[in-house]
Design a protein around this motif. Structure first.
Motif, PDB file in Angstrom:
ATOM      1  N   THR A 119      -1.895   2.101   5.532  1.00 43.71           N
ATOM      2  CA  THR A 119      -1.598   3.513   5.220  1.00 43.71           C
ATOM      3  C   THR A 119      -0.108   3.846   5.275  1.00 43.71           C
ATOM      4  O   THR A 119       0.235   5.002   5.443  1.00 43.71           O
ATOM      5  CB  THR A 119      -2.370   4.441   6.179  1.00 43.71           C
ATOM      6  OG1 THR A 119      -1.912   4.183   7.508  1.00 43.71           O
ATOM      7  CG2 THR A 119      -3.857   4.247   6.085  1.00 43.71           C
ATOM      8  N   TYR A 170      -0.372  -8.011   7.030  1.00 42.54           N
ATOM      9  CA  TYR A 170       0.358  -6.880   6.452  1.00 42.54           C
ATOM     10  C   TYR A 170       1.149  -7.329   5.220  1.00 42.54           C
ATOM     11  O   TYR A 170       1.544  -8.481   5.105  1.00 42.54           O
ATOM     12  CB  TYR A 170       1.328  -6.302   7.482  1.00 42.54           C
ATOM     13  CG  TYR A 170       0.653  -5.669   8.694  1.00 42.54           C
ATOM     14  CD1 TYR A 170      -0.631  -5.138   8.619  1.00 42.54           C
ATOM     15  CD2 TYR A 170       1.311  -5.590   9.921  1.00 42.54           C
ATOM     16  CE1 TYR A 170      -1.230  -4.549   9.728  1.00 42.54           C
ATOM     17  CE2 TYR A 170       0.718  -4.998  11.026  1.00 42.54           C
ATOM     18  CZ  TYR A 170      -0.553  -4.479  10.926  1.00 42.54           C
ATOM     19  OH  TYR A 170      -1.153  -3.891  12.011  1.00 42.54           O
ATOM     20  N   THR A 179      -3.092   1.349  -0.359  1.00 42.25           N
ATOM     21  CA  THR A 179      -3.184   1.933  -1.695  1.00 42.25           C
ATOM     22  C   THR A 179      -3.396   3.432  -1.573  1.00 42.25           C
ATOM     23  O   THR A 179      -3.955   3.919  -0.590  1.00 42.25           O
ATOM     24  CB  THR A 179      -4.307   1.308  -2.550  1.00 42.25           C
ATOM     25  OG1 THR A 179      -4.275   1.926  -3.834  1.00 42.25           O
ATOM     26  CG2 THR A 179      -5.691   1.489  -1.957  1.00 42.25           C
ATOM     27  N   ASN A 228      -7.837   1.234  -7.091  1.00 45.89           N
ATOM     28  CA  ASN A 228      -7.201   0.051  -6.490  1.00 45.89           C
ATOM     29  C   ASN A 228      -7.885  -0.333  -5.180  1.00 45.89           C
ATOM     30  O   ASN A 228      -7.957  -1.509  -4.833  1.00 45.89           O
ATOM     31  CB  ASN A 228      -5.706   0.287  -6.279  1.00 45.89           C
ATOM     32  CG  ASN A 228      -4.931   0.242  -7.595  1.00 45.89           C
ATOM     33  OD1 ASN A 228      -5.499  -0.121  -8.627  1.00 45.89           O
ATOM     34  ND2 ASN A 228      -3.669   0.613  -7.565  1.00 45.89           N
TER      35      ASN A 228
HETATM   36  N1  LIG Z   1       5.195  -3.641  11.485  1.00 50.53           N
HETATM   37  C1  LIG Z   1       4.035  -3.171  11.115  1.00 50.53           C
HETATM   38  O1  LIG Z   1       3.230  -2.823  11.941  1.00 50.53           O
HETATM   39  C2  LIG Z   1       3.721  -3.083   9.642  1.00 50.53           C
HETATM   40  C3  LIG Z   1       4.720  -3.355   8.694  1.00 50.53           C
HETATM   41  C4  LIG Z   1       4.371  -3.295   7.339  1.00 50.53           C
HETATM   42  C5  LIG Z   1       3.059  -2.991   6.954  1.00 50.53           C
HETATM   43  N2  LIG Z   1       2.117  -2.681   7.900  1.00 50.53           N
HETATM   44  C6  LIG Z   1       0.729  -2.332   7.506  1.00 50.53           C
HETATM   45  O2  LIG Z   1       0.318  -3.146   6.411  1.00 50.53           O
HETATM   46  C7  LIG Z   1      -0.074  -2.312   5.311  1.00 50.53           C
HETATM   47  C8  LIG Z   1       0.175  -3.023   3.986  1.00 50.53           C
HETATM   48  O3  LIG Z   1       1.544  -3.265   3.727  1.00 50.53           O
HETATM   49  P1  LIG Z   1       2.434  -2.377   2.733  1.00 50.53           P
HETATM   50  O4  LIG Z   1       1.781  -1.064   2.582  1.00 50.53           O
HETATM   51  O5  LIG Z   1       3.807  -2.403   3.229  1.00 50.53           O
HETATM   52  O6  LIG Z   1       2.446  -3.160   1.344  1.00 50.53           O
HETATM   53  P2  LIG Z   1       1.355  -3.856   0.390  1.00 50.53           P
HETATM   54  O7  LIG Z   1      -0.023  -3.584   0.865  1.00 50.53           O
HETATM   55  O8  LIG Z   1       1.798  -5.274   0.206  1.00 50.53           O
HETATM   56  O9  LIG Z   1       1.599  -3.124  -1.006  1.00 50.53           O
HETATM   57  C9  LIG Z   1       1.246  -1.819  -1.287  1.00 50.53           C
HETATM   58  C10 LIG Z   1       1.571  -1.561  -2.760  1.00 50.53           C
HETATM   59  O10 LIG Z   1       0.638  -2.229  -3.614  1.00 50.53           O
HETATM   60  C11 LIG Z   1       0.062  -1.298  -4.544  1.00 50.53           C
HETATM   61  N3  LIG Z   1      -1.348  -1.673  -4.744  1.00 50.53           N
HETATM   62  C12 LIG Z   1      -2.322  -1.722  -3.804  1.00 50.53           C
HETATM   63  N4  LIG Z   1      -3.476  -2.194  -4.316  1.00 50.53           N
HETATM   64  C13 LIG Z   1      -3.234  -2.427  -5.636  1.00 50.53           C
HETATM   65  C14 LIG Z   1      -4.041  -2.924  -6.707  1.00 50.53           C
HETATM   66  N5  LIG Z   1      -5.295  -3.319  -6.506  1.00 50.53           N
HETATM   67  N6  LIG Z   1      -3.475  -3.010  -7.951  1.00 50.53           N
HETATM   68  C15 LIG Z   1      -2.185  -2.640  -8.156  1.00 50.53           C
HETATM   69  N7  LIG Z   1      -1.351  -2.179  -7.177  1.00 50.53           N
HETATM   70  C16 LIG Z   1      -1.886  -2.076  -5.923  1.00 50.53           C
HETATM   71  C17 LIG Z   1       0.211   0.048  -3.893  1.00 50.53           C
HETATM   72  O11 LIG Z   1       0.319   1.078  -4.871  1.00 50.53           O
HETATM   73  P3  LIG Z   1      -0.907   2.084  -5.271  1.00 50.53           P
HETATM   74  O12 LIG Z   1      -0.893   3.165  -4.256  1.00 50.53           O
HETATM   75  O13 LIG Z   1      -0.501   2.525  -6.628  1.00 50.53           O
HETATM   76  O14 LIG Z   1      -2.185   1.310  -5.259  1.00 50.53           O
HETATM   77  C18 LIG Z   1       1.537  -0.097  -3.136  1.00 50.53           C
HETATM   78  O15 LIG Z   1       2.629   0.133  -4.007  1.00 50.53           O
HETATM   79  C19 LIG Z   1       0.755  -1.043   5.533  1.00 50.53           C
HETATM   80  O16 LIG Z   1       0.283   0.028   4.771  1.00 50.53           O
HETATM   81  C20 LIG Z   1       0.614  -0.884   7.036  1.00 50.53           C
HETATM   82  O17 LIG Z   1      -0.647  -0.333   7.349  1.00 50.53           O
HETATM   83  C21 LIG Z   1       2.422  -2.756   9.229  1.00 50.53           C
END
Ligand SMILES: NC(=O)c1ccc[n+]([C@@H]2O[C@H](COP(=O)([O-])OP(=O)(O)OC[C@H]3O[C@@H](n4cnc5c(N)ncnc54)[C@H](OP(=O)(O)O)[C@@H]3O)[C@@H](O)[C@H]2O)c1
Length: 316
Positions: free
Chosen positions: A52, A230, A280, A285
């Motif tokens: 999120t 992540y 997402t 998605n």
């Molecule tokens: N240190 C930490 O604790 C830490 C650090 C980083 C991340 N996290 C956690 O990990 C989660 C995931 O990482 P992230 O949000 O950085 O990046 P990610 O999940 O690698 O990428 C998210 C991106 O992918 C797109 N997307 C998602 N599903 C898709 C699909 N099926 N087709 C096309 N595009 C798609 C999303 O856009 P749309 O909205 O257009 O789908 C968004 O732009 C975070 O949200 C967070 O909860 C934790």
């Protein structure tokens, strides 16, 4: 944090939102969902959840959160449970709690949130402020015990891990852990994994970002620690690397009929991984992503082919 006015506006919008398109709901037979056991307890959770930050966070911050209702309903209706959030993701934690309450999903969700009140760059955490933050998470999510709280980005581990450990001993947090997506801090992550009896870690891993598989993931297996993955898409990075390309035919053999499934199934197939949490803001998605938790996962030889394909692409 939401103002009271915004909270009430969101509530009305969530309640009034049209039902999610039926093709997004119960699209799969949840009996076929792939799950993994949390090593400490054997409790099984689905291998795909929802993150999120990123785009989810931007929408949660904006004026219309109805799409996020669709995202959460699509997750839950298709067998998903794990929702990763944090008090520092703008309005995400609060909006997720609000949507779950309004849609009757609070108890179906495996809530993974975080603790961190330390200043950036190695500051210390005020214990009273850290405890207040945990209490705020209980109020926002509406579930007690909370399933998982992790120390965000390894910040002031001695203080903040101590606090969540006490909550765990009191039965108010089921699992504890810590997170890092910064390779320069992997040595600190390894140390925390060895020094504390934690149940989970959160770490970055993607088909074009495989460093954690060299050290962190094997250590998690050795120590019996569950892993949330992540950034499985590298946020925008992998999407721009495959832009204009079709998923190869051979990937359809294990059910990867989209790049989203290709990227998720690659990481989910690593034996140390418990759950992948892509973010997402779009229900369609979300359906694509949870679809990766159904059907087959690639074997070791196929994963090698996946790496070779991605390594051969131009960099983002
Ligand atoms: N240190 C930490 O604790 C830490 C650090 C980083 C991340 N996290 C956690 O990990 C989660 C995931 O990482 P992230 O949000 O950085 O990046 P990610 O999940 O690698 O990428 C998210 C991106 O992918 C797109 N997307 C998602 N599903 C898709 C699909 N099926 N087709 C096309 N595009 C798609 C999303 O856009 P749309 O909205 O257009 O789908 C968004 O732009 C975070 O949200 C967070 O909860 C934790």
């Amino acid at each position: 944090m939401l103002t009271r006015r915004k909270y009430l506006k969101n509530s009305a919008m969530i309640a009034a939102a049209c039902a999610v398109p039926t093709e997004l709901l119960r699209a799969f037979d949840s009996g076929d969902l792939i799950t993994r056991a949390i090593p400490r307890t054997g409790e099984k959770i689905p291998i795909v959840g929802l993150g999120t930050s990123a785009t989810f966070r931007s929408v949660a911050q904006g004026d219309d959160v109805t799409a996020l209702r669709g995202v959460i309903e699509t997750l839950v209706d298709n067998g998903g449970t794990v929702l990763d959030t944090a008090p520092s993701y703008g309005a995400s934690e609060e909006v997720c709690g609000q949507i779950a309450r309004k849609t009757g999903n609070t108890d179906k969700i495996f809530w993974a949130t975080k603790i961190n009140v330390a200043r950036r760059g190695g500051g210390t955490a005020d214990p009273a402020a850290a405890q207040a933050q945990v209490e705020r998470s209980f109020a926002r999510l509406g579930k007690d015990p909370i399933d998982l709280i992790q120390v965000h980005n390894l910040a002031d581990i001695p203080t903040q891990m101590g606090i969540i450990k006490e909550y765990q001993e009191d039965g108010r947090i089921r699992y504890i852990g810590t997170t890092s997506t910064n390779r320069r801090r992997y040595a600190d992550l390894e140390k925390a994994m060895r020094d504390y009896r934690i149940d989970f870690i959160g770490v970055d891993y993607a088909v074009d970002n495989r460093l954690s598989a060299k050290t962190i993931l094997p250590l998690a297996q050795e120590l019996g620690i569950a892993v949330l993955v992540y950034i499985p898409f590298g946020r925008k990075r992998l999407w721009s690397r495959v832009r204009g390309m079709d998923v190869p035919d051979w990937a359809q053999e294990f059910g990867a009929d989209s790049w989203g499934k290709f990227f998720i199934k690659y990481v989910a197939a690593h034996p140390a991984v418990t759950c992948v949490t892509p973010a997402t803001s779009k229900p369609k998605n979300m359906l694509d992503n949870i679809g990766a938790a159904y059907g087959e996962l690639p074997d070791a030889a196929t994963r090698k082919m996946m790496e070779e394909l991605v390594d051969g692409l131009p960099s983002a």
